[in-house]
Design a protein around this motif. Structure first.
Motif, PDB file in Angstrom:
ATOM      1  N   MET A 141       6.606  12.261   3.767  1.00 49.71           N
ATOM      2  CA  MET A 141       7.648  11.756   4.669  1.00 49.71           C
ATOM      3  C   MET A 141       7.399  10.315   5.122  1.00 49.71           C
ATOM      4  O   MET A 141       8.346   9.610   5.484  1.00 49.71           O
ATOM      5  N   ILE A 142       6.150   9.883   5.110  1.00 45.37           N
ATOM      6  CA  ILE A 142       5.830   8.572   5.690  1.00 45.37           C
ATOM      7  C   ILE A 142       5.384   7.541   4.663  1.00 45.37           C
ATOM      8  O   ILE A 142       5.237   6.364   4.995  1.00 45.37           O
ATOM      9  N   SER A 143       5.197   7.948   3.428  1.00 43.15           N
ATOM     10  CA  SER A 143       4.538   7.070   2.458  1.00 43.15           C
ATOM     11  C   SER A 143       5.462   6.056   1.800  1.00 43.15           C
ATOM     12  O   SER A 143       4.986   5.134   1.136  1.00 43.15           O
ATOM     13  N   GLU A 144       6.770   6.178   1.992  1.00 36.47           N
ATOM     14  CA  GLU A 144       7.688   5.284   1.298  1.00 36.47           C
ATOM     15  C   GLU A 144       7.925   3.986   2.042  1.00 36.47           C
ATOM     16  O   GLU A 144       8.557   3.076   1.515  1.00 36.47           O
ATOM     17  N   GLN A 145       7.461   3.899   3.284  1.00 33.38           N
ATOM     18  CA  GLN A 145       7.643   2.674   4.055  1.00 33.38           C
ATOM     19  C   GLN A 145       6.299   2.010   4.325  1.00 33.38           C
ATOM     20  O   GLN A 145       5.316   2.700   4.600  1.00 33.38           O
ATOM     21  N   PRO A 146       6.242   0.675   4.251  1.00 31.18           N
ATOM     22  CA  PRO A 146       5.000  -0.007   4.603  1.00 31.18           C
ATOM     23  C   PRO A 146       4.728   0.136   6.095  1.00 31.18           C
ATOM     24  O   PRO A 146       5.646   0.120   6.914  1.00 31.18           O
ATOM     25  N   VAL A 147       3.461   0.292   6.443  1.00 35.06           N
ATOM     26  CA  VAL A 147       3.073   0.478   7.840  1.00 35.06           C
ATOM     27  C   VAL A 147       1.967  -0.516   8.178  1.00 35.06           C
ATOM     28  O   VAL A 147       0.969  -0.619   7.460  1.00 35.06           O
ATOM     29  N   ASP A 148       2.143  -1.249   9.278  1.00 32.45           N
ATOM     30  CA  ASP A 148       1.133  -2.203   9.718  1.00 32.45           C
ATOM     31  C   ASP A 148       0.136  -1.577  10.683  1.00 32.45           C
ATOM     32  O   ASP A 148      -1.037  -1.957  10.716  1.00 32.45           O
ATOM     33  N   LEU A 149       0.603  -0.620  11.484  1.00 31.66           N
ATOM     34  CA  LEU A 149      -0.226  -0.054  12.546  1.00 31.66           C
ATOM     35  C   LEU A 149       0.263   1.370  12.821  1.00 31.66           C
ATOM     36  O   LEU A 149       1.455   1.645  12.742  1.00 31.66           O
ATOM     37  N   ILE A 150      -0.676   2.261  13.129  1.00 31.83           N
ATOM     38  CA  ILE A 150      -0.324   3.640  13.450  1.00 31.83           C
ATOM     39  C   ILE A 150      -0.737   3.934  14.891  1.00 31.83           C
ATOM     40  O   ILE A 150      -1.868   3.649  15.292  1.00 31.83           O
ATOM     41  N   ALA A 151       0.191   4.510  15.655  1.00 33.76           N
ATOM     42  CA  ALA A 151      -0.055   4.878  17.050  1.00 33.76           C
ATOM     43  C   ALA A 151       0.082   6.388  17.205  1.00 33.76           C
ATOM     44  O   ALA A 151       1.108   6.966  16.839  1.00 33.76           O
ATOM     45  N   LEU A 152      -0.957   7.017  17.747  1.00 30.68           N
ATOM     46  CA  LEU A 152      -0.971   8.461  17.980  1.00 30.68           C
ATOM     47  C   LEU A 152      -1.067   8.687  19.478  1.00 30.68           C
ATOM     48  O   LEU A 152      -2.063   8.310  20.100  1.00 30.68           O
ATOM     49  N   THR A 153      -0.030   9.319  20.071  1.00 30.22           N
ATOM     50  CA  THR A 153       0.003   9.388  21.533  1.00 30.22           C
ATOM     51  C   THR A 153      -0.259  10.802  22.072  1.00 30.22           C
ATOM     52  O   THR A 153       0.464  11.300  22.932  1.00 30.22           O
ATOM     53  N   GLY A 154      -1.328  11.413  21.589  1.00 31.25           N
ATOM     54  CA  GLY A 154      -1.919  12.555  22.258  1.00 31.25           C
ATOM     55  C   GLY A 154      -1.338  13.926  21.986  1.00 31.25           C
ATOM     56  O   GLY A 154      -0.368  14.093  21.265  1.00 31.25           O
ATOM     57  N   ASP A 155      -1.990  14.921  22.603  1.00 38.02           N
ATOM     58  CA  ASP A 155      -1.730  16.348  22.390  1.00 38.02           C
ATOM     59  C   ASP A 155      -1.888  16.722  20.922  1.00 38.02           C
ATOM     60  O   ASP A 155      -0.962  17.217  20.273  1.00 38.02           O
ATOM     61  N   PHE A 156      -3.089  16.514  20.435  1.00 37.93           N
ATOM     62  CA  PHE A 156      -3.412  16.898  19.056  1.00 37.93           C
ATOM     63  C   PHE A 156      -3.582  18.408  18.953  1.00 37.93           C
ATOM     64  O   PHE A 156      -3.144  19.025  17.977  1.00 37.93           O
ATOM     65  N   LEU A 157      -4.205  19.019  19.962  1.00 38.50           N
ATOM     66  CA  LEU A 157      -4.543  20.439  19.906  1.00 38.50           C
ATOM     67  C   LEU A 157      -5.063  20.866  21.268  1.00 38.50           C
ATOM     68  O   LEU A 157      -5.268  20.048  22.155  1.00 38.50           O
ATOM     69  N   ASP A 158      -5.267  22.162  21.450  1.00 40.90           N
ATOM     70  CA  ASP A 158      -5.927  22.615  22.677  1.00 40.90           C
ATOM     71  C   ASP A 158      -6.894  23.767  22.436  1.00 40.90           C
ATOM     72  O   ASP A 158      -7.292  24.451  23.388  1.00 40.90           O
ATOM     73  N   ARG A 159      -7.284  23.957  21.186  1.00 42.06           N
ATOM     74  CA  ARG A 159      -8.269  24.981  20.844  1.00 42.06           C
ATOM     75  C   ARG A 159      -9.323  24.362  19.930  1.00 42.06           C
ATOM     76  O   ARG A 159      -8.988  23.664  18.971  1.00 42.06           O
TER      77      ARG A 159
END
Length: 271
Positions: free
Chosen positions: A69-87
């Motif tokens: 889903m994300i590989s077709e567009q060039p990306v300069d920077l990736i931002a991950l804004t939390g709640d990855f998991l809770d276990r």
């Protein structure tokens, strides 16, 4: 007759739950453009891939599907804004998603902040989550910032820790920040209500899942802060004239269903 009515209700309920579960696989890929008025030129534009709220206990796409889903567009920077998991048992699962992101080879790196569900983990378990992020290419930010050069200008990536769990410290995050473009990453967007006099050019967040069950209204979000009462639960908004974005997130909490909302991947084109 009563048995027949119960049967009909059960069938309708089962169908509705099936559709609600299928909605968790229908990921919206959105593109948002935000420009500063004094930067009309597109020469310094960068593309930021924003993901939030993976909630690996309830996510309906695997790392390969995410990459597709994300590989077709060039990306300069990736931002991950939390709640990855809770276990803690979900921590090994995170690696596959991070490896998918690393394959994009973002020019300016991957940056992550933590959310309220991440802080369910304590001590060694939280440290294991943080270590997994950092060992797989992420720079984690807990009330701190990083300054990088983009075409000779400062891009300040400011990570404000989670507001709803009282981990946020805006002053500490901004301590020593130089002049430049201020890109803020945080999980709970309610922190913007305390940033009226704090300079930022764009803020990325998550937390609300767009309501997740947004029908007829996301009344259950009322307890999650004043922004909900202001009808700011997803998408692009402005506060004190400054833009901020609330992602609907990629995973779910509670039960793995969505009604009136969709999982979201967002590309932000910023000046």
């Amino acid at each position: 007759m009563l048995l027949f009515i119960v049967l009909i209700i059960s069938v309708i309920s089962g169908f509705a739950l099936l559709k609600a579960n299928q909605n968790t696989k229908k990921v919206e890929v959105n593109t948002i453009s935000v420009s500063r008025k004094d930067l009309a030129s597109s020469e310094n534009n960068i593309k930021v891939l924003h993901l939030s709220d993976l909630h690996l206990e309830n996510i309906s796409i695997n790392p390969s599907e995410l990459y597709e889903m994300i590989s077709e567009q060039p990306v300069d920077l990736i931002a991950l804004t939390g709640d990855f998991l809770d276990r803690k048992r979900s921590i090994p699962k995170l690696k596959g998603y991070l490896q998918a992101l690393k394959k994009l080879n973002p020019k300016y790196g991957i940056y992550a902040v933590f959310g309220n569900h991440d802080y369910v983990l304590k001590g060694d378990n939280f440290n294991a989550l943080k270590r997994t992020l950092e060992e797989n290419g992420c720079k984690t930010l807990q009330n701190e910032h990083v300054t990088i050069k983009v075409n000779g200008e400062n891009l300040n990536i400011i990570g404000i820790d989670n507001y709803s769990t009282n981990h946020s410290d805006v002053l500490q995050a901004y301590k020593g920040v130089p002049e430049g473009y201020h890109l803020v990453l945080t999980h709970d967007p309610n922190v913007v209500l305390e940033m009226e006099d704090v300079p930022f050019d764009y803020l990325l967040s998550g937390h609300f899942h767009g309501g997740q069950i947004h029908w007829p209204k996301p009344y259950h979000l009322i307890k999650m802060g004043h922004l909900v009462r202001m009808k700011m639960v997803k998408g692009l908004h402005y506060y004190a004239g400054k833009p901020f974005y609330i992602s609907e997130g990629l995973g779910q909490t509670g039960v793995n269903i969505r009604i009136g909302s969709r999982p979201e991947i967002t590309f932000h084109e910023i000046s």
